[in-house]
Every structure is written in C-alpha cells, then in structure tokens.
Design a protein around this motif. Structure first.
Motif, mmCIF file in Angstrom:
data_model
loop_
_atom_site.group_PDB
_atom_site.id
_atom_site.type_symbol
_atom_site.label_atom_id
_atom_site.label_comp_id
_atom_site.label_asym_id
_atom_site.label_seq_id
_atom_site.Cartn_x
_atom_site.Cartn_y
_atom_site.Cartn_z
ATOM 1 N N GLU A 106 -4.421 -1.367 0.859
ATOM 2 C CA GLU A 106 -5.836 -1.714 0.740
ATOM 3 C C GLU A 106 -6.339 -1.498 -0.686
ATOM 4 N N GLY A 107 -5.996 -0.342 -1.266
ATOM 5 C CA GLY A 107 -6.432 -0.074 -2.628
ATOM 6 C C GLY A 107 -5.797 -1.022 -3.625
ATOM 7 N N TYR A 108 -4.532 -1.332 -3.409
ATOM 8 C CA TYR A 108 -3.836 -2.238 -4.318
ATOM 9 C C TYR A 108 -4.432 -3.640 -4.244
ATOM 10 N N LEU A 109 -4.821 -4.051 -3.042
ATOM 11 C CA LEU A 109 -5.463 -5.356 -2.900
ATOM 12 C C LEU A 109 -6.795 -5.400 -3.638
ATOM 13 N N ARG A 110 -7.561 -4.322 -3.596
ATOM 14 C CA ARG A 110 -8.815 -4.285 -4.361
ATOM 15 C C ARG A 110 -8.530 -4.449 -5.852
ATOM 16 N N PHE A 111 -7.460 -3.792 -6.318
ATOM 17 C CA PHE A 111 -7.077 -3.920 -7.725
ATOM 18 C C PHE A 111 -6.700 -5.365 -8.056
ATOM 19 N N LEU A 112 -5.922 -6.010 -7.196
ATOM 20 C CA LEU A 112 -5.489 -7.381 -7.458
ATOM 21 C C LEU A 112 -6.662 -8.356 -7.431
ATOM 22 N N VAL A 113 -7.567 -8.182 -6.483
ATOM 23 C CA VAL A 113 -8.734 -9.065 -6.385
ATOM 24 C C VAL A 113 -9.607 -8.929 -7.632
ATOM 25 N N ASP A 114 -9.901 -7.692 -8.032
ATOM 26 C CA ASP A 114 -10.727 -7.499 -9.218
ATOM 27 C C ASP A 114 -10.019 -7.982 -10.478
ATOM 28 N N SER A 115 -8.696 -7.770 -10.539
ATOM 29 C CA SER A 115 -7.930 -8.238 -11.697
ATOM 30 C C SER A 115 -7.980 -9.758 -11.791
ATOM 31 N N ARG A 116 -7.893 -10.435 -10.662
ATOM 32 C CA ARG A 116 -7.942 -11.894 -10.708
ATOM 33 C C ARG A 116 -9.279 -12.378 -11.267
ATOM 34 N N MET A 204 5.139 -1.783 -15.461
ATOM 35 C CA MET A 204 5.729 -0.545 -14.971
ATOM 36 C C MET A 204 4.979 -0.043 -13.740
ATOM 37 N N ILE A 205 3.654 -0.104 -13.784
ATOM 38 C CA ILE A 205 2.857 0.314 -12.639
ATOM 39 C C ILE A 205 3.140 -0.585 -11.441
ATOM 40 N N GLY A 206 3.202 -1.896 -11.679
ATOM 41 C CA GLY A 206 3.493 -2.827 -10.587
ATOM 42 C C GLY A 206 4.824 -2.542 -9.928
ATOM 43 N N LYS A 207 5.822 -2.202 -10.717
ATOM 44 C CA LYS A 207 7.140 -1.899 -10.164
ATOM 45 C C LYS A 207 7.097 -0.651 -9.295
ATOM 46 N N LYS A 208 6.405 0.389 -9.765
ATOM 47 C CA LYS A 208 6.314 1.627 -8.998
ATOM 48 C C LYS A 208 5.558 1.416 -7.691
ATOM 49 N N VAL A 209 4.485 0.644 -7.743
ATOM 50 C CA VAL A 209 3.712 0.372 -6.527
ATOM 51 C C VAL A 209 4.544 -0.426 -5.537
ATOM 52 N N ALA A 210 5.281 -1.418 -6.043
ATOM 53 C CA ALA A 210 6.123 -2.232 -5.165
ATOM 54 C C ALA A 210 7.176 -1.386 -4.473
ATOM 55 N N GLU A 211 7.727 -0.422 -5.176
ATOM 56 C CA GLU A 211 8.734 0.458 -4.576
ATOM 57 C C GLU A 211 8.144 1.298 -3.456
ATOM 58 N N LYS A 212 6.882 1.664 -3.596
ATOM 59 C CA LYS A 212 6.268 2.566 -2.628
ATOM 60 C C LYS A 212 5.696 1.846 -1.409
ATOM 61 N N ILE A 213 5.107 0.658 -1.599
ATOM 62 C CA ILE A 213 4.380 0.048 -0.474
ATOM 63 C C ILE A 213 4.757 -1.401 -0.173
ATOM 64 N N LEU A 214 5.583 -2.036 -1.007
ATOM 65 C CA LEU A 214 5.877 -3.456 -0.805
ATOM 66 C C LEU A 214 7.369 -3.722 -0.625
ATOM 67 N N ASN A 215 8.124 -2.699 -0.313
ATOM 68 C CA ASN A 215 9.574 -2.867 -0.133
ATOM 69 C C ASN A 215 10.204 -3.540 -1.345
ATOM 70 N N LYS A 216 9.708 -3.169 -2.530
ATOM 71 C CA LYS A 216 10.213 -3.646 -3.823
ATOM 72 C C LYS A 216 9.975 -5.127 -4.081
#
Length: 274
Positions: A106-116, A204-216
């Motif tokens: 949920e938090g990551y989606l807020r980041f992606l929406v605002d970034s877009r 680098m942040i995107g990679k770490k987040v993907a490892e934790k919540i997006l199955n890489k």
C-alpha cells in the motif's frame, strides 16, 4: 507550499551548497550521486556550510567558470549524503538503512502514484517549453510516466486499488509548475535531481523493495530503452550547454535549490517506510 518537513528522514537530505568569499567556490569534482536516506536541520546544515567554506581553499574564478556545471550540481548532491553512503557525505545517519526498511504494498503504491504525477508534470513542462530551452529536454529517454502507468496497471490487475495522488505528490507537482514559469534555474535543479537520483539510489531502493514485497519482480519504472549511461551523458551535455549561458549568480541560485529538491522528493519516498 513548502515540503512537510525539513528534518524528518527521507530519500534526499538537506544542505545548501557551500559558498565562499569573492565569488569563489570549493573544488566540486566528485563521483555520481546516489539517493541519501536521511535529513538534517537547516541550522545544522548552515554550520556545516560555514565550516567547509572556512577550511577549504577555493579554485580561482577562471577555473570555476571552465568547469562543467553538472559537476557542480553532482557535488552539491553528494555532500547531502550521510557519511556511510558516500565518501563526500557530511551527515550523520538519522534513519535505518534501506536494507532494514519494512515496506508495504500500500505504501509503495502511494509512492508510485505520486512519483508518476511528478514525472508527468516534468514531462508536460518541457513539452510546453514556456522557457524555450526547456525543449532541449524533450524525449531524453529518461522519461518515466509511461513506465509507471504500466506498473500501476499491473498492480491493478493483481487486485490492488490504485488511489489518486496524495498531498506530497500534488504539492510537489504544483511547486514544479510554479517554478517552471517564474524561476527556470531553480526548476532545472529539480529536473536534474529527480531524474538522476532515480537512476542511481532510486534503482537501489526499487530493488530492495522488490525483494521484500514483490517476489523480486522488476518494475518498468526501473527499466530504460537503450544504454542508460549514454542517456544520462546526453542529458548532462544538454544541461551543461544550457547553463553555459547563465551568469554565476544564476548558477549559484540553481545549486541553492537543491535543498528543496531533496526535501520534496524525500516526502514522496517516505510513503515506502511509513
């Protein structure tokens, strides 16, 4: 409107560029910037600036003017890192390292929406080119709004709700629109820092987040068509060309906007770990 906080931990930390007497500046040859993850008070930043100016010998003005301006922009950004993130960092860590974040979808989606919204705003501004030389930054290959659109559609297909942009994103987008009309040098500072930070620490942040919540899973946000190093160099060349017509005062003004650029971007990134 100012960013929510100038002292809370965020992706980009705060410190105005060092200035010295007689229009001279310290040497600014440093490595490529990455994205810091902490903040510092404005007062503390000013003390660091004063110390740096008092203890380092500045190059002659003629040397400074012959230097590529992007080197100066990169140097200011590097000094805003913590000491454990970069050799040139001048801050003490005040937040846990990225590896210890516990992000949520949920938090990551807020980041992606605002970034877009922010990237779309940057792209719209250079497309309109209210200032003629903004047109130099059209179709650089660094554009991210379409990639983010694809990523958000993927999340939607996975059953996630995609909400409207939140205050950090709308506030930053409005600020960029305002700057682009009245203060082109300050706007270019944001343009540079948003795009270049994303290609470095942002990845680098995107990679770490993907490892934790997006199955890489690697999102489109972190993919570019063509050679990224060359795309970045092309933009550096354009930035240097545009800045070559600026006065020293205009260049300094651009550099001094770095603090705000980092604060606004940090407000977006804070979505991920709050």
């Amino acid at each position: 409107m100012a960013p929510a906080s100038l002292s809370a931990p965020h992706a980009l930390s705060l410190l105005a560029p060092p200035r010295v007497a007689s229009g001279r500046r310290r040497s600014l040859s440093v490595p490529v910037a990455v994205w810091p993850v902490t903040g510092v008070s404005v007062a503390a930043g000013r003390r660091l600036v004063a110390a740096a100016a008092a203890t380092e010998m500045a190059p002659a003005a003629s040397e400074e003017e012959g230097k590529a301006f992007v080197e100066e922009m990169r140097a200011v950004a590097m000094r805003l890192h913590t000491k454990d993130q970069a050799r040139e960092g001048e801050k003490e860590p005040q937040a846990p390292p990225v590896a210890k974040w516990e992000p949520s979808v949920e938090g990551y989606l807020r980041f992606l929406v605002d970034s877009r919204l922010v990237f779309q705003t940057l792209e719209d501004i250079v497309d309109r080119a209210a200032v003629p030389w903004y047109a130099e930054f059209r179709n650089t290959g660094l554009e991210r709004s379409e990639a983010l659109k694809k990523d958000l559609e993927w999340f939607r297909q996975q059953g996630h709700t995609i909400r409207e942009p939140s205050a950090p994103g709308t506030t930053y987008a409005s600020y960029l629109e305002e700057l682009s009309e009245r203060d082109p040098q300050a706007f270019i500072c944001h343009f540079y820092n948003v795009y270049f930070a994303h290609t470095a620490g942002g990845r680098m942040i995107g990679k770490k987040v993907a490892e934790k919540i997006l199955n890489k899973k690697e999102l489109e946000f972190y993919k570019w068509e063509g050679n990224l190093s060359q795309l970045l160099q092309n933009v550096r060349n354009k930035l240097n060309q545009v800045a070559s017509s600026w006065s020293r005062q205009e260049k300094d003004h651009c550099l001094e906007e770095t603090e705000k650029s980092f604060a606004y971007s940090g407000d977006l990134l804070r979505h991920i770990f709050t």
